[in-house]
Enzyme design. Structure first.
Site, PDB file in Angstrom:
ATOM      1  CD1 TRP A 189       0.648  -0.763   2.939  1.00  0.00           C
ATOM      2  CD2 TRP A 189      -1.264   0.076   3.754  1.00  0.00           C
ATOM      3  NE1 TRP A 189       0.723  -0.818   4.316  1.00  0.00           N
ATOM      4  CE2 TRP A 189      -0.432  -0.307   4.840  1.00  0.00           C
ATOM      5  CE3 TRP A 189      -2.493   0.627   4.032  1.00  0.00           C
ATOM      6  CZ2 TRP A 189      -0.821  -0.139   6.162  1.00  0.00           C
ATOM      7  CZ3 TRP A 189      -2.877   0.780   5.358  1.00  0.00           C
ATOM      8  CH2 TRP A 189      -2.044   0.406   6.407  1.00  0.00           C
ATOM      9  CG  ASN A 190       1.647   2.991  -2.841  1.00  0.00           C
ATOM     10  OD1 ASN A 190       2.836   2.730  -2.707  1.00  0.00           O
ATOM     11  ND2 ASN A 190       0.883   2.361  -3.730  1.00  0.00           N
ATOM     12  CG  HIS A 221      -9.400  21.501  -7.830  1.00  0.00           C
ATOM     13  ND1 HIS A 221     -10.590  21.763  -8.477  1.00  0.00           N
ATOM     14  CD2 HIS A 221      -9.647  21.666  -6.503  1.00  0.00           C
ATOM     15  CE1 HIS A 221     -11.503  22.097  -7.586  1.00  0.00           C
ATOM     16  NE2 HIS A 221     -10.956  22.046  -6.375  1.00  0.00           N
ATOM     17  CG  HIS A 258      -9.831  18.024 -10.933  1.00  0.00           C
ATOM     18  ND1 HIS A 258      -8.874  18.317 -11.876  1.00  0.00           N
ATOM     19  CD2 HIS A 258     -10.447  19.195 -10.652  1.00  0.00           C
ATOM     20  CE1 HIS A 258      -8.916  19.601 -12.151  1.00  0.00           C
ATOM     21  NE2 HIS A 258      -9.878  20.165 -11.431  1.00  0.00           N
ATOM     22  CG  ASP A 313     -13.559  22.176 -10.949  1.00  0.00           C
ATOM     23  OD1 ASP A 313     -12.647  21.440 -10.527  1.00  0.00           O
ATOM     24  OD2 ASP A 313     -13.383  23.089 -11.772  1.00  0.00           O
ATOM     25  CG  HIS A 364     -13.073  25.099  -7.310  1.00  0.00           C
ATOM     26  ND1 HIS A 364     -11.921  25.242  -6.578  1.00  0.00           N
ATOM     27  CD2 HIS A 364     -12.698  25.209  -8.618  1.00  0.00           C
ATOM     28  CE1 HIS A 364     -10.900  25.426  -7.401  1.00  0.00           C
ATOM     29  NE2 HIS A 364     -11.336  25.435  -8.640  1.00  0.00           N
ATOM     30  CG  HIS A 373     -13.653  27.932 -12.537  1.00  0.00           C
ATOM     31  ND1 HIS A 373     -12.934  27.841 -13.701  1.00  0.00           N
ATOM     32  CD2 HIS A 373     -13.274  26.873 -11.791  1.00  0.00           C
ATOM     33  CE1 HIS A 373     -12.145  26.770 -13.653  1.00  0.00           C
ATOM     34  NE2 HIS A 373     -12.329  26.171 -12.503  1.00  0.00           N
TER      35      HIS A 373
HETATM   36 MN    MN Z   1     -10.638  22.223 -10.805  1.00  0.00          MN
END
Ligand code: MN
Length: 260
Positions: free
Chosen positions: A63-64, A71, A75, A77, A81, A210
């Site tokens: 595992w990590n 973002h 991804h 938004d 945001h 946005h």
């Molecule tokens: Mn974004």
């Protein structure tokens, strides 16, 4: 509504009558991360460090640890945001109605335009031309801008930063206004690192994908790929972000169900 419909869907997926298309870029240290000019705070890049790998640190398991900005890579938004969406109590990754994470997609192909001009600006006229061919964008649908940009991979040409900021395609203020006010979309998705045009700091208002989308509680998807495997209409997107408390977005796996 009967259970038969879901049984039929499961059967169709098992037999490939309905294809599951992965619209997600692979997350790795070379994943490009949006660059903001000073004095704005930067996002962490994606880092991955091993906890154990069937060794003395953990003989039976691998595992990590991960670190990244919300973002990063492919991804989501969330409305909060942006400053214009900050007052929506149901606009965080953990409070959005989950129904919005399953929605149809309209795919507008701008590949040729972007090949000719990497700073292509999508206008309402492009959306109207698309609707003449494929019908009206239904309320609650995703609108995805197909550009071929994802084929730039993790190379510097993906962010495509220049002296005057990134050179990358995106929608005009008028196009975003049309999708929000006239079509009541679920959200807006792109192949580039962010949902806005690379030069959108100079638009009015700045960063309309946005400012206006999130101000109207609409969603965003960035760094999508494989949009060339989707039909113009008819795909169903599955886009749940991580359930981060008060999250503004998150990396996610984006899947599309496509008939035929
Ligand atoms: Mn974004």
């Amino acid at each position: 509504m009967s259970a038969t419909l879901l049984t039929q869907l499961a059967e169709a997926i098992a037999t490939n009558a309905v294809r599951v298309v992965d619209l997600t870029q692979t997350l790795r240290p070379s994943t490009p991360v949006i660059q903001l000019p000073p004095p704005f705070a930067p996002s962490n890049p994606f880092t991955i460090t091993e906890i154990s790998h069937y060794d003395e640190r953990g003989p039976g398991w691998y595992w990590n640890n991960l670190s990244m900005g919300e973002h990063t890579g492919t991804h989501f938004d969330a409305p909060v945001h942006w400053v214009t969406g900050q007052h929506y109590a149901d606009g965080f990754t953990d409070t959005l109605p989950v129904q919005r994470f399953v929605a149809p997609a309209c795919v507008i192909d701008c590949t040729k335009e972007v090949e000719a001009d990497e700073r292509f600006v999508m206008e309402p006229s492009h959306i109207e031309a698309w609707e003449k061919q494929h019908g009206k964008i239904p309320a609650g649908a995703w609108v995805l801008m197909r550009t071929g940009w994802s084929k730039r991979g993790d190379s510097p040409a993906f962010l495509n930063g220049k002296e005057d900021g990134p050179h990358s395609p995106g929608p005009s203020t008028a196009a975003v206004t049309f999708l929000v006010n006239e079509r009541d979309v679920n959200g807006w998705g792109v192949e580039a690192v962010g949902t806005d045009h690379g030069q959108a700091y100079a638009f009015e208002p700045a960063f309309p994908a946005h400012h206006l989308m999130h101000g109207a509680k609409k969603l965003g998807l960035a760094s999508l790929c494989n949009l060339d495997q989707l039909p113009p209409t008819g795909a169903l997107l599955i886009t749940p972000p991580l359930k981060i408390e008060k999250g503004s977005g998150s990396p996610l796996r984006v899947l599309a169900l496509v008939a035929g």
